[in-house]
Design a protein around this motif. Structure first.
Motif, mmCIF file in Angstrom:
data_model
loop_
_atom_site.group_PDB
_atom_site.id
_atom_site.type_symbol
_atom_site.label_atom_id
_atom_site.label_comp_id
_atom_site.label_asym_id
_atom_site.label_seq_id
_atom_site.Cartn_x
_atom_site.Cartn_y
_atom_site.Cartn_z
ATOM 1 N N ASP A 1 -0.289 11.055 -7.713
ATOM 2 C CA ASP A 1 0.371 11.170 -6.227
ATOM 3 C C ASP A 1 1.374 11.233 -5.891
ATOM 4 O O ASP A 1 2.579 11.117 -7.259
ATOM 5 C CB ASP A 1 -0.345 9.608 -5.066
ATOM 6 C CG ASP A 1 -0.472 10.392 -4.067
ATOM 7 O OD1 ASP A 1 -0.069 11.175 -3.326
ATOM 8 O OD2 ASP A 1 -1.012 8.928 -3.415
ATOM 9 N N VAL A 2 1.623 12.157 -5.005
ATOM 10 C CA VAL A 2 3.215 12.398 -4.878
ATOM 11 C C VAL A 2 3.799 11.637 -3.337
ATOM 12 O O VAL A 2 3.171 11.877 -2.458
ATOM 13 C CB VAL A 2 3.647 14.015 -4.795
ATOM 14 C CG1 VAL A 2 4.929 14.504 -4.193
ATOM 15 C CG2 VAL A 2 3.183 14.637 -5.584
ATOM 16 N N LEU A 3 4.289 10.830 -3.277
ATOM 17 C CA LEU A 3 5.063 10.030 -2.197
ATOM 18 C C LEU A 3 5.251 10.884 -1.508
ATOM 19 O O LEU A 3 5.899 10.695 -0.443
ATOM 20 C CB LEU A 3 5.453 8.908 -2.862
ATOM 21 C CG LEU A 3 4.296 8.081 -3.698
ATOM 22 C CD1 LEU A 3 4.656 6.443 -3.860
ATOM 23 C CD2 LEU A 3 2.611 8.030 -2.662
ATOM 24 N N LEU B 1 5.975 4.040 -10.337
ATOM 25 C CA LEU B 1 6.353 5.324 -9.360
ATOM 26 C C LEU B 1 7.702 6.349 -10.772
ATOM 27 O O LEU B 1 8.121 5.765 -11.169
ATOM 28 C CB LEU B 1 7.189 4.718 -8.360
ATOM 29 C CG LEU B 1 6.439 4.170 -7.299
ATOM 30 C CD1 LEU B 1 7.031 3.755 -6.731
ATOM 31 C CD2 LEU B 1 4.777 4.366 -7.249
ATOM 32 N N ARG B 2 7.938 7.579 -10.063
ATOM 33 C CA ARG B 2 9.053 7.830 -11.090
ATOM 34 C C ARG B 2 9.213 9.412 -10.092
ATOM 35 O O ARG B 2 8.950 9.624 -8.663
ATOM 36 C CB ARG B 2 8.029 8.402 -12.325
ATOM 37 C CG ARG B 2 7.498 7.714 -13.492
ATOM 38 C CD ARG B 2 9.013 7.064 -13.968
ATOM 39 N NE ARG B 2 8.183 5.892 -15.020
ATOM 40 C CZ ARG B 2 7.414 4.760 -14.900
ATOM 41 N NH1 ARG B 2 7.657 4.274 -13.443
ATOM 42 N NH2 ARG B 2 7.314 3.680 -15.504
ATOM 43 N N ILE B 3 10.979 8.711 -10.367
ATOM 44 C CA ILE B 3 11.925 10.138 -10.046
ATOM 45 C C ILE B 3 12.018 11.481 -10.425
ATOM 46 O O ILE B 3 12.199 10.768 -11.986
ATOM 47 C CB ILE B 3 12.707 10.017 -9.269
ATOM 48 C CG1 ILE B 3 12.397 8.158 -8.417
ATOM 49 C CG2 ILE B 3 13.859 10.626 -8.414
ATOM 50 C CD1 ILE B 3 14.182 7.893 -7.662
ATOM 51 N N PHE B 4 11.282 12.167 -10.348
ATOM 52 C CA PHE B 4 11.238 13.934 -11.588
ATOM 53 C C PHE B 4 12.293 14.854 -10.516
ATOM 54 O O PHE B 4 11.713 14.826 -8.733
ATOM 55 C CB PHE B 4 10.524 14.786 -10.883
ATOM 56 C CG PHE B 4 9.373 13.032 -12.626
ATOM 57 C CD1 PHE B 4 10.052 12.723 -13.313
ATOM 58 C CD2 PHE B 4 7.828 13.327 -12.412
ATOM 59 C CE1 PHE B 4 8.786 12.275 -14.462
ATOM 60 C CE2 PHE B 4 7.207 12.803 -12.963
ATOM 61 C CZ PHE B 4 7.369 11.546 -13.994
ATOM 62 N N THR B 5 13.211 15.845 -11.525
ATOM 63 C CA THR B 5 13.917 16.712 -11.164
ATOM 64 C C THR B 5 13.449 18.116 -11.305
ATOM 65 O O THR B 5 12.467 17.769 -12.179
ATOM 66 C CB THR B 5 15.555 16.941 -10.995
ATOM 67 O OG1 THR B 5 15.490 16.774 -12.211
ATOM 68 C CG2 THR B 5 16.021 15.657 -10.665
ATOM 69 N N VAL C 1 6.849 10.226 -7.119
ATOM 70 C CA VAL C 1 5.831 10.328 -7.656
ATOM 71 C C VAL C 1 4.709 8.898 -8.294
ATOM 72 O O VAL C 1 5.747 8.113 -8.256
ATOM 73 C CB VAL C 1 4.977 11.071 -8.761
ATOM 74 C CG1 VAL C 1 5.634 12.910 -8.304
ATOM 75 C CG2 VAL C 1 5.947 11.441 -10.424
ATOM 76 N N VAL C 2 3.550 8.698 -8.338
ATOM 77 C CA VAL C 2 2.754 7.576 -9.008
ATOM 78 C C VAL C 2 1.887 8.235 -9.855
ATOM 79 O O VAL C 2 1.422 9.557 -10.044
ATOM 80 C CB VAL C 2 1.876 6.870 -7.695
ATOM 81 C CG1 VAL C 2 1.022 6.062 -8.391
ATOM 82 C CG2 VAL C 2 2.273 6.469 -6.436
ATOM 83 N N ASN D 1 1.519 -0.976 0.162
ATOM 84 C CA ASN D 1 -0.247 -0.121 -0.189
ATOM 85 C C ASN D 1 0.769 1.077 -0.232
ATOM 86 O O ASN D 1 1.947 1.516 -0.119
ATOM 87 C CB ASN D 1 -1.278 -0.235 2.006
ATOM 88 C CG ASN D 1 -0.447 -0.055 2.718
ATOM 89 O OD1 ASN D 1 1.101 1.176 2.543
ATOM 90 N ND2 ASN D 1 -1.051 -0.797 3.403
ATOM 91 N N VAL D 2 0.307 2.308 -0.429
ATOM 92 C CA VAL D 2 1.166 3.472 -0.264
ATOM 93 C C VAL D 2 1.643 3.812 0.778
ATOM 94 O O VAL D 2 2.640 4.340 0.701
ATOM 95 C CB VAL D 2 -0.032 4.976 -0.453
ATOM 96 C CG1 VAL D 2 0.585 6.407 -0.043
ATOM 97 C CG2 VAL D 2 -0.353 4.818 -1.870
ATOM 98 N N LYS D 3 1.568 3.764 2.035
ATOM 99 C CA LYS D 3 2.083 3.949 3.379
ATOM 100 C C LYS D 3 3.495 3.025 3.296
ATOM 101 O O LYS D 3 4.197 3.176 3.765
ATOM 102 C CB LYS D 3 0.836 3.608 4.975
ATOM 103 C CG LYS D 3 2.101 4.213 5.733
ATOM 104 C CD LYS D 3 1.815 5.462 5.631
ATOM 105 C CE LYS D 3 2.963 5.994 7.291
ATOM 106 N NZ LYS D 3 3.261 7.105 7.821
ATOM 107 N N GLN D 4 3.099 1.388 3.165
ATOM 108 C CA GLN D 4 4.434 0.783 3.243
ATOM 109 C C GLN D 4 5.205 1.337 2.172
ATOM 110 O O GLN D 4 7.118 1.754 2.136
ATOM 111 C CB GLN D 4 3.961 -0.428 2.661
ATOM 112 C CG GLN D 4 3.184 -1.414 4.387
ATOM 113 C CD GLN D 4 2.454 -2.690 3.235
ATOM 114 O OE1 GLN D 4 1.764 -2.596 2.345
ATOM 115 N NE2 GLN D 4 2.384 -3.722 4.278
#
Length: 130
Positions: free
Chosen positions: A94-96, A58-62, A76-77, A2-5
């Motif tokens: 979503d932003v994690l 998921l992706r990592i953006f600068t 982010v998702v 889940n998102v929290k995990q």
């Protein structure tokens, strides 16, 4: 998972990368200024999180525009749809994690204080407001 995990895993990975990889990069003179620090953090996080990036879309953006400011890094998702008709920023659902970094050698505390204001802004505004 889940998102929290996912957030807990991402949080621990950020801390591990910072303590081990970024420390090693700094000791080995790989970090010239803030941009190289940001790039190194992106590189190590992408390598460490590789298995969950694709699995959970998921992706990592600068330089991620979020809540009226620009975050140094964001995890982010994406919506997972294959019909990317618009800009990729519009696919974020979503932003994690939001990460702010500073690389300074002495001087004023103002850059750190400004980043604290940015982080407070991230916390106080609902994620749907971005």
């Amino acid at each position: 998972m889940n998102v929290k995990q996912l957030q807990l895993l991402i949080d621990q990975t950020i801390k591990d990368v910072w303590v081990k990889n970024i420390f090693e990069d700094y000791q080995s003179s790989y970090l010239l200024k803030e941009d190289t620090l940001k790039n190194a953090l992106y590189y190590h996080l992408r390598n460490q999180l590789q298995s969950i990036l694709a699995k959970y879309n998921l992706r990592i953006f600068t330089e991620f525009h979020y809540k009226g400011v620009i975050a140094d890094l964001a995890i982010v998702v994406l919506n997972g749809l294959d019909d990317h008709t618009g800009h990729l920023k519009d696919e974020v659902i979503d932003v994690l994690a939001i990460i702010e970094v500073k690389y300074k050698h002495g001087g004023s505390l103002a850059p750190f204080e400004n980043d604290l204001e940015k982080v407070n802004n991230y916390i106080t505004i609902k994620p749907i407001d971005h």
